[in-house]
Design a protein around this motif. Structure first.
Motif, PDB file in Angstrom:
ATOM      1  N   GLU A 113       0.843  -1.194   0.000  1.00 51.61           N
ATOM      2  CA  GLU A 113       0.000   0.000   0.000  1.00 51.61           C
ATOM      3  C   GLU A 113       0.877   1.242   0.000  1.00 51.61           C
ATOM      4  O   GLU A 113       1.877   1.312   0.730  1.00 51.61           O
ATOM      5  CB  GLU A 113      -0.905   0.012   1.227  1.00 51.61           C
ATOM      6  CG  GLU A 113      -1.857   1.200   1.298  1.00 51.61           C
ATOM      7  CD  GLU A 113      -2.759   1.147   2.505  1.00 51.61           C
ATOM      8  OE1 GLU A 113      -3.921   1.598   2.399  1.00 51.61           O
ATOM      9  OE2 GLU A 113      -2.304   0.655   3.569  1.00 51.61           O
ATOM     10  N   ALA A 114       0.516   2.217  -0.819  1.00 55.43           N
ATOM     11  CA  ALA A 114       1.276   3.465  -0.890  1.00 55.43           C
ATOM     12  C   ALA A 114       0.357   4.583  -1.356  1.00 55.43           C
ATOM     13  O   ALA A 114      -0.695   4.336  -1.958  1.00 55.43           O
ATOM     14  CB  ALA A 114       2.455   3.322  -1.853  1.00 55.43           C
ATOM     15  N   GLY A 115       0.761   5.812  -1.090  1.00 53.57           N
ATOM     16  CA  GLY A 115      -0.015   6.964  -1.528  1.00 53.57           C
ATOM     17  C   GLY A 115      -0.964   7.466  -0.457  1.00 53.57           C
ATOM     18  O   GLY A 115      -1.078   6.907   0.636  1.00 53.57           O
ATOM     19  N   ASP A 116      -1.674   8.523  -0.785  1.00 52.53           N
ATOM     20  CA  ASP A 116      -2.596   9.189   0.111  1.00 52.53           C
ATOM     21  C   ASP A 116      -3.915   8.415   0.182  1.00 52.53           C
ATOM     22  O   ASP A 116      -4.595   8.266  -0.840  1.00 52.53           O
ATOM     23  CB  ASP A 116      -2.846  10.613  -0.394  1.00 52.53           C
ATOM     24  CG  ASP A 116      -3.761  11.431   0.504  1.00 52.53           C
ATOM     25  OD1 ASP A 116      -4.324  10.869   1.455  1.00 52.53           O
ATOM     26  OD2 ASP A 116      -3.915  12.635   0.224  1.00 52.53           O
ATOM     27  N   PRO A 117      -4.315   7.928   1.366  1.00 57.73           N
ATOM     28  CA  PRO A 117      -5.578   7.172   1.459  1.00 57.73           C
ATOM     29  C   PRO A 117      -6.810   7.965   1.050  1.00 57.73           C
ATOM     30  O   PRO A 117      -7.855   7.369   0.765  1.00 57.73           O
ATOM     31  CB  PRO A 117      -5.638   6.789   2.941  1.00 57.73           C
ATOM     32  CG  PRO A 117      -4.221   6.822   3.410  1.00 57.73           C
ATOM     33  CD  PRO A 117      -3.569   7.925   2.636  1.00 57.73           C
ATOM     34  N   SER A 118      -6.699   9.303   1.020  1.00 61.18           N
ATOM     35  CA  SER A 118      -7.848  10.107   0.589  1.00 61.18           C
ATOM     36  C   SER A 118      -7.895  10.295  -0.926  1.00 61.18           C
ATOM     37  O   SER A 118      -8.872  10.836  -1.454  1.00 61.18           O
ATOM     38  CB  SER A 118      -7.819  11.480   1.270  1.00 61.18           C
ATOM     39  OG  SER A 118      -6.706  12.241   0.831  1.00 61.18           O
ATOM     40  N   ALA A 119      -6.873   9.864  -1.637  1.00 62.78           N
ATOM     41  CA  ALA A 119      -6.825   9.978  -3.101  1.00 62.78           C
ATOM     42  C   ALA A 119      -7.637   8.854  -3.736  1.00 62.78           C
ATOM     43  O   ALA A 119      -7.980   7.862  -3.073  1.00 62.78           O
ATOM     44  CB  ALA A 119      -5.382   9.928  -3.580  1.00 62.78           C
ATOM     45  N   PRO A 120      -7.976   8.979  -5.035  1.00 58.58           N
ATOM     46  CA  PRO A 120      -8.664   7.875  -5.718  1.00 58.58           C
ATOM     47  C   PRO A 120      -7.880   6.573  -5.596  1.00 58.58           C
ATOM     48  O   PRO A 120      -6.648   6.555  -5.711  1.00 58.58           O
ATOM     49  CB  PRO A 120      -8.739   8.353  -7.169  1.00 58.58           C
ATOM     50  CG  PRO A 120      -8.670   9.848  -7.074  1.00 58.58           C
ATOM     51  CD  PRO A 120      -7.767  10.138  -5.920  1.00 58.58           C
ATOM     52  N   ALA A 121      -8.595   5.482  -5.359  1.00 56.64           N
ATOM     53  CA  ALA A 121      -7.950   4.190  -5.137  1.00 56.64           C
ATOM     54  C   ALA A 121      -7.649   3.493  -6.454  1.00 56.64           C
ATOM     55  O   ALA A 121      -8.462   3.506  -7.382  1.00 56.64           O
ATOM     56  CB  ALA A 121      -8.833   3.305  -4.273  1.00 56.64           C
ATOM     57  N   VAL A 122      -6.482   2.872  -6.517  1.00 56.38           N
ATOM     58  CA  VAL A 122      -6.067   2.058  -7.661  1.00 56.38           C
ATOM     59  C   VAL A 122      -5.570   0.722  -7.119  1.00 56.38           C
ATOM     60  O   VAL A 122      -4.682   0.680  -6.271  1.00 56.38           O
ATOM     61  CB  VAL A 122      -4.946   2.738  -8.470  1.00 56.38           C
ATOM     62  CG1 VAL A 122      -4.449   1.814  -9.584  1.00 56.38           C
ATOM     63  CG2 VAL A 122      -5.428   4.054  -9.055  1.00 56.38           C
ATOM     64  N   VAL A 123      -6.176  -0.373  -7.608  1.00 58.71           N
ATOM     65  CA  VAL A 123      -5.798  -1.714  -7.173  1.00 58.71           C
ATOM     66  C   VAL A 123      -5.075  -2.407  -8.323  1.00 58.71           C
ATOM     67  O   VAL A 123      -5.602  -2.498  -9.441  1.00 58.71           O
ATOM     68  CB  VAL A 123      -7.027  -2.533  -6.743  1.00 58.71           C
ATOM     69  CG1 VAL A 123      -6.610  -3.932  -6.296  1.00 58.71           C
ATOM     70  CG2 VAL A 123      -7.774  -1.816  -5.617  1.00 58.71           C
ATOM     71  N   LEU A 124      -3.878  -2.902  -8.048  1.00 55.58           N
ATOM     72  CA  LEU A 124      -3.036  -3.553  -9.044  1.00 55.58           C
ATOM     73  C   LEU A 124      -3.088  -5.061  -8.824  1.00 55.58           C
ATOM     74  O   LEU A 124      -2.705  -5.555  -7.756  1.00 55.58           O
ATOM     75  CB  LEU A 124      -1.593  -3.058  -8.915  1.00 55.58           C
ATOM     76  CG  LEU A 124      -1.382  -1.533  -8.882  1.00 55.58           C
ATOM     77  CD1 LEU A 124       0.094  -1.204  -8.642  1.00 55.58           C
ATOM     78  CD2 LEU A 124      -1.864  -0.894 -10.181  1.00 55.58           C
ATOM     79  N   LEU A 125      -3.545  -5.807  -9.829  1.00 58.04           N
ATOM     80  CA  LEU A 125      -3.721  -7.250  -9.717  1.00 58.04           C
ATOM     81  C   LEU A 125      -2.697  -7.987 -10.570  1.00 58.04           C
ATOM     82  O   LEU A 125      -2.649  -7.818 -11.792  1.00 58.04           O
ATOM     83  CB  LEU A 125      -5.139  -7.647 -10.142  1.00 58.04           C
ATOM     84  CG  LEU A 125      -6.291  -7.015  -9.339  1.00 58.04           C
ATOM     85  CD1 LEU A 125      -7.626  -7.522  -9.866  1.00 58.04           C
ATOM     86  CD2 LEU A 125      -6.161  -7.306  -7.851  1.00 58.04           C
ATOM     87  N   HIS A 126      -1.904  -8.819  -9.929  1.00 55.05           N
ATOM     88  CA  HIS A 126      -0.795  -9.519 -10.593  1.00 55.05           C
ATOM     89  C   HIS A 126      -1.269 -10.701 -11.426  1.00 55.05           C
ATOM     90  O   HIS A 126      -2.438 -11.106 -11.375  1.00 55.05           O
ATOM     91  CB  HIS A 126       0.229  -9.976  -9.554  1.00 55.05           C
ATOM     92  CG  HIS A 126      -0.334 -10.964  -8.548  1.00 55.05           C
ATOM     93  ND1 HIS A 126      -0.577 -12.276  -8.844  1.00 55.05           N
ATOM     94  CD2 HIS A 126      -0.712 -10.805  -7.248  1.00 55.05           C
ATOM     95  CE1 HIS A 126      -1.052 -12.904  -7.782  1.00 55.05           C
ATOM     96  NE2 HIS A 126      -1.156 -12.021  -6.792  1.00 55.05           N
ATOM     97  N   GLY A 127      -0.329 -11.278 -12.167  1.00 54.72           N
ATOM     98  CA  GLY A 127      -0.601 -12.442 -12.989  1.00 54.72           C
ATOM     99  C   GLY A 127      -0.427 -13.741 -12.225  1.00 54.72           C
ATOM    100  O   GLY A 127      -0.221 -13.760 -11.003  1.00 54.72           O
ATOM    101  N   SER A 128      -0.480 -14.869 -12.943  1.00 56.62           N
ATOM    102  CA  SER A 128      -0.590 -16.185 -12.308  1.00 56.62           C
ATOM    103  C   SER A 128       0.726 -16.945 -12.198  1.00 56.62           C
ATOM    104  O   SER A 128       0.732 -18.090 -11.745  1.00 56.62           O
ATOM    105  CB  SER A 128      -1.584 -17.052 -13.089  1.00 56.62           C
ATOM    106  OG  SER A 128      -1.043 -17.410 -14.358  1.00 56.62           O
ATOM    107  N   GLY A 129       1.834 -16.361 -12.595  1.00 59.14           N
ATOM    108  CA  GLY A 129       3.088 -17.094 -12.609  1.00 59.14           C
ATOM    109  C   GLY A 129       3.565 -17.498 -11.231  1.00 59.14           C
ATOM    110  O   GLY A 129       3.208 -16.876 -10.226  1.00 59.14           O
ATOM    111  N   PRO A 130       4.390 -18.550 -11.144  1.00 62.02           N
ATOM    112  CA  PRO A 130       4.948 -18.951  -9.849  1.00 62.02           C
ATOM    113  C   PRO A 130       5.838 -17.842  -9.304  1.00 62.02           C
ATOM    114  O   PRO A 130       6.659 -17.273 -10.009  1.00 62.02           O
ATOM    115  CB  PRO A 130       5.757 -20.206 -10.193  1.00 62.02           C
ATOM    116  CG  PRO A 130       6.085 -20.071 -11.656  1.00 62.02           C
ATOM    117  CD  PRO A 130       4.917 -19.356 -12.255  1.00 62.02           C
ATOM    118  N   GLY A 131       5.645 -17.536  -8.028  1.00 58.49           N
ATOM    119  CA  GLY A 131       6.422 -16.469  -7.410  1.00 58.49           C
ATOM    120  C   GLY A 131       5.864 -15.084  -7.634  1.00 58.49           C
ATOM    121  O   GLY A 131       6.446 -14.098  -7.176  1.00 58.49           O
TER     122      GLY A 131
END
Length: 283
Positions: free
Chosen positions: A23-41
């Motif tokens: 988690e990073a950035g200002d909690p009052s700013a618009p939220a952006v969720v980053l979803l990773h891929g399926s690779g091992p690790g």
């Protein structure tokens, strides 16, 4: 000073799962969720560490390890519902709506969210997701792509050597981006949680590790602003998948990057960050 994994590392209870996230950035700013891929690790941090710092200058950034990956709870194929888990995490963090940015498997989850939980999604951004089992012009008929074969092999033998081959097939400029450090990081991440490896391979044997996909016929109903990014040289998921998505989502546009493999956010990090910041800020 650049953010580190330790700076951003958090854990939360979301629904009936424990989820680790950065988690990073200002909690009052618009939220952006980053979803990773399926690779091992794969983890939220490992997939998006080239992006989190830049995006956090504008947004409240959350990059979870999805259940079945990283430091989050293990799940079997029958129990895995990443869209539901993403909504549960939003609820825990008291976020009403977020822009979702998904790479590969994360893009599939993002499109599920857009069709099943549209009220929780402000923007859709994908990089290299599949489009389902529809017939395609350029993809290998009746078999796995070169990249998926390499990915599954790395699940079966999560060594540094296997991860080196995996990072090479994920990138166009492997001499620059498929570094020994990255291969060692992915191998360490994978071997730290062997139950994730077992569950993935068990799910793969049952017809694929992802049991729940979006439905292509639901995409024309999606009115959420959508940006589809794909590498022209993607050896894991061919860019024709994005062209098919583009044809089905009315409020969408696509960016096709030359000299780019499956990890657009890594190989073209600065351009990717600019695209994401501009798209979310102006749509």
């Amino acid at each position: 000073m650049a953010l580190t994994f330790e700076d951003t590392s958090r854990t939360a209870r979301a629904g009936n799962r424990t989820i680790h996230y950065s988690e990073a950035g200002d909690p009052s700013a618009p939220a952006v969720v980053l979803l990773h891929g399926s690779g091992p690790g794969a983890t939220g941090w490992s997939n998006f560490k080239a992006n989190i710092d830049a995006l956090a200058q504008h947004f409240h950034v959350i990059a979870p390890d999805m259940p079945g990956w990283g430091r989050s709870d293990a799940v079997t194929r029958s129990d895995m519902d990443h869209a539901r888990s993403a909504v549960d995490l939003l609820d825990t963090l008291r976020i009403d709506r977020a822009a979702f940015v998904g790479n590969s498997m994360g893009g599939i989850t993002t499109l599920r969210l857009a069709t099943e939980f549209p009220e929780r999604v402000s923007h859709v951004i994908t990089m290299g997701p599949g489009s389902g089992s529809q017939p395609k012009l350029f993809s290998p008929a009746g078999g796995l792509s070169e990249g998926m074969k390499t990915l599954v092999a790395a699940y079966r033998e999560p060594s540094v050597e296997s991860m080196t081959r995996l990072t090479e097939v994920m990138t166009f400029d492997s001499a620059r981006f498929a570094t020994p450090e990255l291969a060692a990081e992915r191998a360490a991440n994978a071997t730290a949680h062997p139950v994730h490896l077992t569950n993935y391979l068990d799910g793969f044997a049952q017809g694929g590790p992802i049991a729940k996909w979006f439905r292509l016929e639901d995409l024309p109903k999606v009115q959420i602003p959508t940006l589809l990014i794909h590498g022209r040289d993607d050896r894991v998921v061919h860019y024709e998948n994005t062209l098919l998505l583009l044809a089905h989502i009315p409020n969408s546009r696509a960016v096709l990057l030359n000299r780019c493999g499956h990890w657009a956010q890594v190989e073209h990090a600065e351009e990717f960050n600019r695209l994401v910041i501009d798209f979310i800020s102006n749509n």
